[in-house]
Design a protein around this motif. Structure first.
Motif, PDB file in Angstrom:
ATOM      1  N   GLU A  53       0.938  -1.181   0.112  1.00 42.37           N
ATOM      2  CA  GLU A  53       0.091   0.021  -0.125  1.00 42.37           C
ATOM      3  C   GLU A  53       0.752   1.148  -0.172  1.00 42.37           C
ATOM      4  O   GLU A  53       1.774   1.354   0.652  1.00 42.37           O
ATOM      5  CB  GLU A  53      -1.001   0.006   1.159  1.00 42.37           C
ATOM      6  CG  GLU A  53      -1.885   1.122   1.167  1.00 42.37           C
ATOM      7  CD  GLU A  53      -2.841   1.263   2.486  1.00 42.37           C
ATOM      8  OE1 GLU A  53      -2.863   2.233   3.226  1.00 42.37           O
ATOM      9  OE2 GLU A  53      -3.433   0.033   2.694  1.00 42.37           O
ATOM     10  N   ILE A  54       0.857   2.090  -1.047  1.00 45.23           N
ATOM     11  CA  ILE A  54       1.499   3.056  -1.014  1.00 45.23           C
ATOM     12  C   ILE A  54       1.655   4.185   0.072  1.00 45.23           C
ATOM     13  O   ILE A  54       2.608   4.735   0.324  1.00 45.23           O
ATOM     14  CB  ILE A  54       1.111   4.197  -2.180  1.00 45.23           C
ATOM     15  CG1 ILE A  54       1.221   3.392  -3.538  1.00 45.23           C
ATOM     16  CG2 ILE A  54       1.825   5.313  -2.326  1.00 45.23           C
ATOM     17  CD1 ILE A  54       2.720   2.830  -4.029  1.00 45.23           C
ATOM     18  N   ASP A  55       0.551   4.386   0.504  1.00 44.37           N
ATOM     19  CA  ASP A  55       0.228   5.437   1.769  1.00 44.37           C
ATOM     20  C   ASP A  55       1.051   4.755   3.119  1.00 44.37           C
ATOM     21  O   ASP A  55       1.786   5.319   3.771  1.00 44.37           O
ATOM     22  CB  ASP A  55      -1.298   5.683   2.319  1.00 44.37           C
ATOM     23  CG  ASP A  55      -2.014   6.156   1.070  1.00 44.37           C
ATOM     24  OD1 ASP A  55      -1.309   7.068   0.253  1.00 44.37           O
ATOM     25  OD2 ASP A  55      -3.249   6.185   1.104  1.00 44.37           O
ATOM     26  N   SER A  56       1.042   3.448   3.200  1.00 43.81           N
ATOM     27  CA  SER A  56       1.807   2.636   4.053  1.00 43.81           C
ATOM     28  C   SER A  56       3.294   2.849   4.159  1.00 43.81           C
ATOM     29  O   SER A  56       4.020   3.152   4.938  1.00 43.81           O
ATOM     30  CB  SER A  56       1.509   1.541   4.229  1.00 43.81           C
ATOM     31  OG  SER A  56       2.029   0.887   5.364  1.00 43.81           O
ATOM     32  N   LEU A  57       3.634   2.918   2.813  1.00 39.83           N
ATOM     33  CA  LEU A  57       5.118   3.004   2.583  1.00 39.83           C
ATOM     34  C   LEU A  57       5.568   4.196   2.898  1.00 39.83           C
ATOM     35  O   LEU A  57       6.650   4.724   3.235  1.00 39.83           O
ATOM     36  CB  LEU A  57       5.342   2.593   0.970  1.00 39.83           C
ATOM     37  CG  LEU A  57       6.697   2.572   0.401  1.00 39.83           C
ATOM     38  CD1 LEU A  57       7.710   1.815   1.394  1.00 39.83           C
ATOM     39  CD2 LEU A  57       6.916   2.335  -1.185  1.00 39.83           C
ATOM     40  N   ASN A  58       4.710   5.342   2.326  1.00 42.22           N
ATOM     41  CA  ASN A  58       4.959   6.809   2.543  1.00 42.22           C
ATOM     42  C   ASN A  58       5.097   7.025   4.234  1.00 42.22           C
ATOM     43  O   ASN A  58       6.014   7.596   4.557  1.00 42.22           O
ATOM     44  CB  ASN A  58       3.994   7.815   2.092  1.00 42.22           C
ATOM     45  CG  ASN A  58       4.153   7.779   0.607  1.00 42.22           C
ATOM     46  OD1 ASN A  58       5.354   7.569  -0.053  1.00 42.22           O
ATOM     47  ND2 ASN A  58       3.134   8.015  -0.201  1.00 42.22           N
ATOM     48  N   ASP A  59       4.089   6.526   4.983  1.00 43.53           N
ATOM     49  CA  ASP A  59       4.397   6.668   6.331  1.00 43.53           C
ATOM     50  C   ASP A  59       5.611   6.185   6.850  1.00 43.53           C
ATOM     51  O   ASP A  59       6.038   6.744   7.774  1.00 43.53           O
ATOM     52  CB  ASP A  59       2.932   6.032   7.003  1.00 43.53           C
ATOM     53  CG  ASP A  59       1.883   6.844   6.615  1.00 43.53           C
ATOM     54  OD1 ASP A  59       1.876   7.848   5.985  1.00 43.53           O
ATOM     55  OD2 ASP A  59       0.615   6.314   6.839  1.00 43.53           O
ATOM     56  N   TYR A  60       5.822   4.782   6.433  1.00 45.20           N
ATOM     57  CA  TYR A  60       6.996   4.308   7.167  1.00 45.20           C
ATOM     58  C   TYR A  60       8.345   5.039   6.590  1.00 45.20           C
ATOM     59  O   TYR A  60       9.230   5.231   7.391  1.00 45.20           O
ATOM     60  CB  TYR A  60       7.031   2.682   6.519  1.00 45.20           C
ATOM     61  CG  TYR A  60       8.289   1.864   7.053  1.00 45.20           C
ATOM     62  CD1 TYR A  60       8.090   1.347   8.347  1.00 45.20           C
ATOM     63  CD2 TYR A  60       9.589   1.844   6.526  1.00 45.20           C
ATOM     64  CE1 TYR A  60       9.234   0.624   8.797  1.00 45.20           C
ATOM     65  CE2 TYR A  60      10.709   1.303   7.076  1.00 45.20           C
ATOM     66  CZ  TYR A  60      10.513   0.769   8.367  1.00 45.20           C
ATOM     67  OH  TYR A  60      11.290  -0.003   9.029  1.00 45.20           O
ATOM     68  N   LEU A  61       8.483   5.609   5.516  1.00 50.42           N
ATOM     69  CA  LEU A  61       9.653   6.335   5.000  1.00 50.42           C
ATOM     70  C   LEU A  61       9.958   7.560   5.657  1.00 50.42           C
ATOM     71  O   LEU A  61      10.726   7.882   6.215  1.00 50.42           O
ATOM     72  CB  LEU A  61       9.478   6.716   3.499  1.00 50.42           C
ATOM     73  CG  LEU A  61       9.789   5.306   2.712  1.00 50.42           C
ATOM     74  CD1 LEU A  61       9.380   5.742   1.041  1.00 50.42           C
ATOM     75  CD2 LEU A  61      11.260   4.639   2.864  1.00 50.42           C
ATOM     76  N   ASP A  62       8.423   8.224   5.942  1.00 52.43           N
ATOM     77  CA  ASP A  62       8.543   9.480   6.838  1.00 52.43           C
ATOM     78  C   ASP A  62       9.244   9.345   8.291  1.00 52.43           C
ATOM     79  O   ASP A  62       9.909   9.859   8.874  1.00 52.43           O
ATOM     80  CB  ASP A  62       7.163  10.187   6.638  1.00 52.43           C
ATOM     81  CG  ASP A  62       6.775  10.675   5.386  1.00 52.43           C
ATOM     82  OD1 ASP A  62       7.586  11.111   4.693  1.00 52.43           O
ATOM     83  OD2 ASP A  62       5.612  10.953   5.478  1.00 52.43           O
ATOM     84  N   HIS A  63       8.596   8.078   8.527  1.00 52.89           N
ATOM     85  CA  HIS A  63       9.202   7.739  10.047  1.00 52.89           C
ATOM     86  C   HIS A  63      10.450   7.375  10.303  1.00 52.89           C
ATOM     87  O   HIS A  63      11.023   7.711  10.953  1.00 52.89           O
ATOM     88  CB  HIS A  63       8.278   6.686  10.667  1.00 52.89           C
ATOM     89  CG  HIS A  63       8.456   6.160  11.996  1.00 52.89           C
ATOM     90  ND1 HIS A  63       8.247   7.093  13.134  1.00 52.89           N
ATOM     91  CD2 HIS A  63       9.317   5.133  12.311  1.00 52.89           C
ATOM     92  CE1 HIS A  63       8.741   6.256  14.082  1.00 52.89           C
ATOM     93  NE2 HIS A  63       9.442   4.968  14.056  1.00 52.89           N
TER      94      HIS A  63
END
Length: 75
Positions: A53-63
């Protein structure tokens, strides 16, 4: 932040393949699959194929990028 165009053939219902997620994030495909198995990333498993899931990947990368410990940040 990962960006894919909505009309891209790399994007399926806000999900992408592990290979594309690996290329965009800088993580190896094995590490992306591990994060999916450990529920640190959201995704779907269809047979033996994972979709991230793209949103999940974005959140993980931001964190990961904001973390003090940079051992797990994208290369």
């Amino acid at each position: 932040m990962v960006s894919l165009k909505a009309n891209s053939n790399l994007l399926i219902n806000n999900h992408t393949s592990v290979e594309v997620a690996s290329t965009l994030s800088g993580y190896s495909m094995q590490y992306i699959r591990r994060l999916l198995r450990l529920d640190r990333l959201s995704g779907l498993k269809i047979g033996q194929v994972w979709l991230v899931e793209i949103d999940s990947l974005n959140d993980y990368l931001d964190h990961a990028l904001k973390s003090v410990d940079q051992r797990f940040s994208p290369k």
